[in-house]
Design an enzyme around this catalytic site. Structure first.
Site, PDB file in Angstrom:
ATOM      1  N   GLU A   1       3.730  -4.958   3.787  1.00  0.00           N
ATOM      2  CA  GLU A   1       4.976  -4.955   3.016  1.00  0.00           C
ATOM      3  C   GLU A   1       4.791  -4.265   1.667  1.00  0.00           C
ATOM      4  O   GLU A   1       4.007  -4.741   0.830  1.00  0.00           O
ATOM      5  CB  GLU A   1       5.456  -6.384   2.773  1.00  0.00           C
ATOM      6  CG  GLU A   1       6.732  -6.452   1.945  1.00  0.00           C
ATOM      7  CD  GLU A   1       7.138  -7.881   1.618  1.00  0.00           C
ATOM      8  OE1 GLU A   1       8.333  -8.096   1.354  1.00  0.00           O
ATOM      9  OE2 GLU A   1       6.273  -8.779   1.615  1.00  0.00           O
TER      10      GLU A   1
ATOM     11  N   GLU B   1      14.584 -14.295   2.173  1.00  0.00           N
ATOM     12  CA  GLU B   1      13.473 -14.598   1.277  1.00  0.00           C
ATOM     13  C   GLU B   1      13.994 -14.490  -0.159  1.00  0.00           C
ATOM     14  O   GLU B   1      13.558 -13.650  -0.937  1.00  0.00           O
ATOM     15  CB  GLU B   1      12.293 -13.644   1.498  1.00  0.00           C
ATOM     16  CG  GLU B   1      11.020 -14.139   0.810  1.00  0.00           C
ATOM     17  CD  GLU B   1       9.905 -13.113   0.798  1.00  0.00           C
ATOM     18  OE1 GLU B   1       8.748 -13.492   1.009  1.00  0.00           O
ATOM     19  OE2 GLU B   1      10.192 -11.926   0.567  1.00  0.00           O
TER      20      GLU B   1
END
Length: 259
Positions: free
Chosen positions: A141, A238
């Site tokens: 990520e 998130e």
């Protein structure tokens, strides 16, 4: 229509971790992801997943044991520690029936970046081979340096280049619209260009990182684009709720969230 998952490190934190699974299910989520659940027994986590009929997506490799650590995947000289935290994550993932591991790259000073890339590629290659027969996907990520200074992996294009050098089909990009907006912008075009390499999607408002109903990202347009582009994976929430998690789910009512 997007399929939303709850990140239980961010949502429902008014409760202990093992109680968040039930809260997520009651709010309409069908899948969850974790970050660092290692202080809970895998059996206890799996029991909650099964009790509430939830799909377990990813979790993170541990950040490391030194002050300031933010992952070990790309940190030169700490390969043995990386192997240990990856094996921990793999064993835990298999035990709870998970699907993916976010391989935290870590922080490196600018002068170490060329060496860090070689380290990351080598570490991911070994890890991908270990995960392959377990049916587990590795995710990397890009994270913005405003939130995490000196983090090695920052741009989607950098992630794609690393995946090409690893050359393993079970290594994918975790495309977090929050981080990509801060670093690069042009979200929909960037997602479309890299979609074959995307293994997971995450969302949060920019700049607040709160619910995806404020700030500079037009999430209804993003969700429409994901549908148009045929994204069939999960979209994980998130974000940091402004208050009680359930009170901030109004944005998701038309998608079946909110209980």
């Amino acid at each position: 229509m997007p399929r939303f998952a709850a990140n239980l490190a961010y949502l429902f934190t008014e409760r202990p971790l093992l109680e968040r699974f039930g809260a997520a299910a009651a709010a309409g989520f069908k899948a969850v992801e974790l970050q660092y659940p290692y202080d809970q027994s895998p059996a206890a986590v799996r029991a909650e997943l099964e009790r509430h009929k939830l799909t377990q997506l990813g979790l993170n490799t541990a950040v490391g044991g030194r002050e300031g650590d933010s992952g070990l995947g790309a940190v030169p000289g700490r390969e043995a520690e990386w192997d240990a935290v990856f094996q921990q994550a793999l064993d835990y993932t298999v035990a709870i029936g998970g699907r993916a591991i976010h391989c935290m790259a870590g922080k490196v000073p600018s002068e170490q970046r060329p060496a860090a890339e070689k380290t990351f590629v080598a570490n991911l290659t070994r890890a991908a081979d270990l995960a392959k027969d377990k049916g587990v996907t590795l995710l990397i990520e890009p994270i913005n340096t405003r939130d995490r200074p000196n983090y090695f992996l920052n741009r989607i294009e950098q992630a794609a280049d690393i995946i090409g050098k690893v050359g393993r089909p079970n290594v994918k990009i975790q495309f977090d619209f929050y981080h990509v907006q801060i670093v690069s912008g042009d979200l929909i075009k960037r997602f479309e260009a890299h979609q074959p390499l995307v293994g997971h999607v995450q969302i949060a408002a920019v700049p607040s990182r709160a619910e995806p109903d404020e700030g500079e990202i037009n999430y209804p347009a993003v969700f429409e684009a994901l549908d148009r582009l045929g994204w069939s994976g999960w979209t994980a929430c998130e974000y940091k709720p402004r208050a009680r998690t359930e009170d901030g789910l109004g944005w998701g009512r038309k998608y079946g969230l909110g209980g």
